[in-house]
Design a protein around this motif. Sequence first.
Motif, PDB file in Angstrom:
ATOM      1  N   MET A   1       0.734  -1.003  -0.364  1.00  0.00           N
ATOM      2  CA  MET A   1       0.203   0.378  -0.375  1.00  0.00           C
ATOM      3  C   MET A   1       0.822   1.402   0.223  1.00  0.00           C
ATOM      4  N   ALA A   2       2.321   1.308   0.646  1.00  0.00           N
ATOM      5  CA  ALA A   2       2.580   2.113   0.755  1.00  0.00           C
ATOM      6  C   ALA A   2       3.251   2.443  -0.637  1.00  0.00           C
ATOM      7  N   GLN A   3       3.806   1.289  -0.985  1.00  0.00           N
ATOM      8  CA  GLN A   3       4.278   1.898  -2.815  1.00  0.00           C
ATOM      9  C   GLN A   3       3.747   2.321  -3.619  1.00  0.00           C
ATOM     10  N   ALA A   4       2.690   1.802  -3.165  1.00  0.00           N
ATOM     11  CA  ALA A   4       1.412   2.671  -4.637  1.00  0.00           C
ATOM     12  C   ALA A   4       1.531   4.140  -3.710  1.00  0.00           C
ATOM     13  N   VAL A   5       1.323   4.531  -2.633  1.00  0.00           N
ATOM     14  CA  VAL A   5       1.138   6.315  -2.463  1.00  0.00           C
ATOM     15  C   VAL A   5       2.113   7.190  -2.884  1.00  0.00           C
ATOM     16  N   GLY A   6       3.478   6.374  -2.749  1.00  0.00           N
ATOM     17  CA  GLY A   6       4.749   7.036  -2.632  1.00  0.00           C
ATOM     18  C   GLY A   6       4.760   7.498  -3.884  1.00  0.00           C
ATOM     19  N   ALA A   7       4.211   6.190  -5.470  1.00  0.00           N
ATOM     20  CA  ALA A   7       4.337   6.130  -7.020  1.00  0.00           C
ATOM     21  C   ALA A   7       3.059   7.225  -7.031  1.00  0.00           C
TER      22      ALA A   7
ATOM     23  N   ALA B   1       2.588  19.443  -8.272  1.00  0.00           N
ATOM     24  CA  ALA B   1       2.747  20.310  -6.162  1.00  0.00           C
ATOM     25  C   ALA B   1       4.018  21.316  -6.672  1.00  0.00           C
ATOM     26  N   PHE B   2       5.156  21.300  -7.216  1.00  0.00           N
ATOM     27  CA  PHE B   2       6.189  21.799  -7.173  1.00  0.00           C
ATOM     28  C   PHE B   2       5.829  22.997  -8.210  1.00  0.00           C
ATOM     29  N   SER B   3       5.268  23.258  -9.452  1.00  0.00           N
ATOM     30  CA  SER B   3       4.264  24.377  -9.830  1.00  0.00           C
ATOM     31  C   SER B   3       3.913  25.291  -9.060  1.00  0.00           C
ATOM     32  N   ARG B   4       2.966  25.157  -8.327  1.00  0.00           N
ATOM     33  CA  ARG B   4       2.434  25.452  -7.689  1.00  0.00           C
ATOM     34  C   ARG B   4       2.957  25.558  -6.121  1.00  0.00           C
ATOM     35  N   ARG B   5       4.369  25.176  -5.788  1.00  0.00           N
ATOM     36  CA  ARG B   5       4.944  25.542  -4.675  1.00  0.00           C
ATOM     37  C   ARG B   5       3.540  24.935  -3.253  1.00  0.00           C
ATOM     38  N   ILE B   6       3.235  23.656  -3.447  1.00  0.00           N
ATOM     39  CA  ILE B   6       2.978  22.412  -2.317  1.00  0.00           C
ATOM     40  C   ILE B   6       3.549  21.774  -2.619  1.00  0.00           C
ATOM     41  N   SER B   7       3.695  21.551  -0.423  1.00  0.00           N
ATOM     42  CA  SER B   7       4.548  20.351  -0.147  1.00  0.00           C
ATOM     43  C   SER B   7       4.014  18.966  -0.184  1.00  0.00           C
ATOM     44  N   LEU B   8       4.342  17.887  -1.370  1.00  0.00           N
ATOM     45  CA  LEU B   8       3.223  17.029  -1.305  1.00  0.00           C
ATOM     46  C   LEU B   8       4.510  15.926  -0.566  1.00  0.00           C
ATOM     47  N   SER B   9       3.847  15.281   0.225  1.00  0.00           N
ATOM     48  CA  SER B   9       4.862  13.768   0.652  1.00  0.00           C
ATOM     49  C   SER B   9       4.396  12.648   1.391  1.00  0.00           C
ATOM     50  N   LEU B  10       4.775  11.947   1.165  1.00  0.00           N
ATOM     51  CA  LEU B  10       4.427  11.223   1.941  1.00  0.00           C
ATOM     52  C   LEU B  10       5.029  11.045   3.789  1.00  0.00           C
ATOM     53  N   ALA B  11       4.036  10.854   4.587  1.00  0.00           N
ATOM     54  CA  ALA B  11       5.194  11.889   6.077  1.00  0.00           C
ATOM     55  C   ALA B  11       5.040   9.732   6.829  1.00  0.00           C
ATOM     56  N   CYS B  12       4.667   8.901   6.651  1.00  0.00           N
ATOM     57  CA  CYS B  12       4.512   7.878   6.787  1.00  0.00           C
ATOM     58  C   CYS B  12       4.425   6.749   6.067  1.00  0.00           C
ATOM     59  N   GLY B  13       4.878   5.866   6.109  1.00  0.00           N
ATOM     60  CA  GLY B  13       4.816   4.729   5.151  1.00  0.00           C
ATOM     61  C   GLY B  13       4.954   3.187   5.696  1.00  0.00           C
ATOM     62  N   GLU B  14       4.218   2.766   6.256  1.00  0.00           N
ATOM     63  CA  GLU B  14       4.810   1.692   7.198  1.00  0.00           C
ATOM     64  C   GLU B  14       3.717   0.763   5.585  1.00  0.00           C
TER      65      GLU B  14
ATOM     66  N   ASP C   1      -0.588   9.695   4.500  1.00  0.00           N
ATOM     67  CA  ASP C   1      -0.180   8.916   6.374  1.00  0.00           C
ATOM     68  C   ASP C   1      -0.130   7.210   5.435  1.00  0.00           C
ATOM     69  N   VAL C   2       0.672   6.386   5.936  1.00  0.00           N
ATOM     70  CA  VAL C   2      -0.104   4.897   5.528  1.00  0.00           C
ATOM     71  C   VAL C   2      -0.473   4.124   6.958  1.00  0.00           C
ATOM     72  N   ARG C   3      -1.019   3.681   7.160  1.00  0.00           N
ATOM     73  CA  ARG C   3      -1.050   2.585   8.545  1.00  0.00           C
ATOM     74  C   ARG C   3      -1.418   1.420   8.144  1.00  0.00           C
ATOM     75  N   PHE C   4      -1.583   0.616   8.968  1.00  0.00           N
ATOM     76  CA  PHE C   4      -2.478  -0.390   9.527  1.00  0.00           C
ATOM     77  C   PHE C   4      -2.717  -0.764  10.651  1.00  0.00           C
ATOM     78  N   GLU C   5      -4.529  -0.882  11.056  1.00  0.00           N
ATOM     79  CA  GLU C   5      -4.559  -1.442  11.611  1.00  0.00           C
ATOM     80  C   GLU C   5      -4.841  -2.425  12.118  1.00  0.00           C
ATOM     81  N   GLU C   6      -6.105  -3.814  13.295  1.00  0.00           N
ATOM     82  CA  GLU C   6      -6.508  -4.281  13.426  1.00  0.00           C
ATOM     83  C   GLU C   6      -7.275  -4.511  11.119  1.00  0.00           C
ATOM     84  N   GLY C   7      -7.496  -5.469  10.755  1.00  0.00           N
ATOM     85  CA  GLY C   7      -8.074  -5.880   9.299  1.00  0.00           C
ATOM     86  C   GLY C   7      -8.277  -5.280   8.367  1.00  0.00           C
ATOM     87  N   ALA C   8      -7.543  -4.002   8.259  1.00  0.00           N
ATOM     88  CA  ALA C   8      -7.085  -2.990   7.521  1.00  0.00           C
ATOM     89  C   ALA C   8      -6.090  -1.827   7.716  1.00  0.00           C
TER      90      ALA C   8
END
Length: 144
Positions: free
Chosen positions: A1-7, A16-29, A64-71
Amino acid sequence: MAQAVGASIEEHLGRAFSRRISLSLACGEPGQVRADPRALRRILSNLLTNALTYTAEGGIVRADVRFEEGAGVVTLSDSGAGFSPCETKRLGRPSERFDRAGTVTGAGLGLAIAMELARRMGGAMRLAAESGHGASMELRLPRL
């Protein structure tokens, strides 16, 4: 899932760069979810497009990508205009648009498509927003 979000984030970095917006993956569990890869890419692309559309120049969009029980959970937050309580009730309806000064919106189908794709994969989406204070969209998909 984190790989898909990162891609997906990488695909949107130029905008994002052209509009000076900071775009990031803060947490990729790391972890896997039960999802069609193309549908997941479409959901993420629609959500990122919306976040970048409604975030002012110089703003922030963070995933942010995280995992909880079942999801597996992706939370996409932005510092954009947010949504009023009235708008929140209408989210996800086909052709529902939320015009904002200084933005050009689409046909109003992106979020409706994303929500339906998530539902068809056994997942769900939820929005937390306050007018003028940004939005946070949560995508939940079943964990493998």
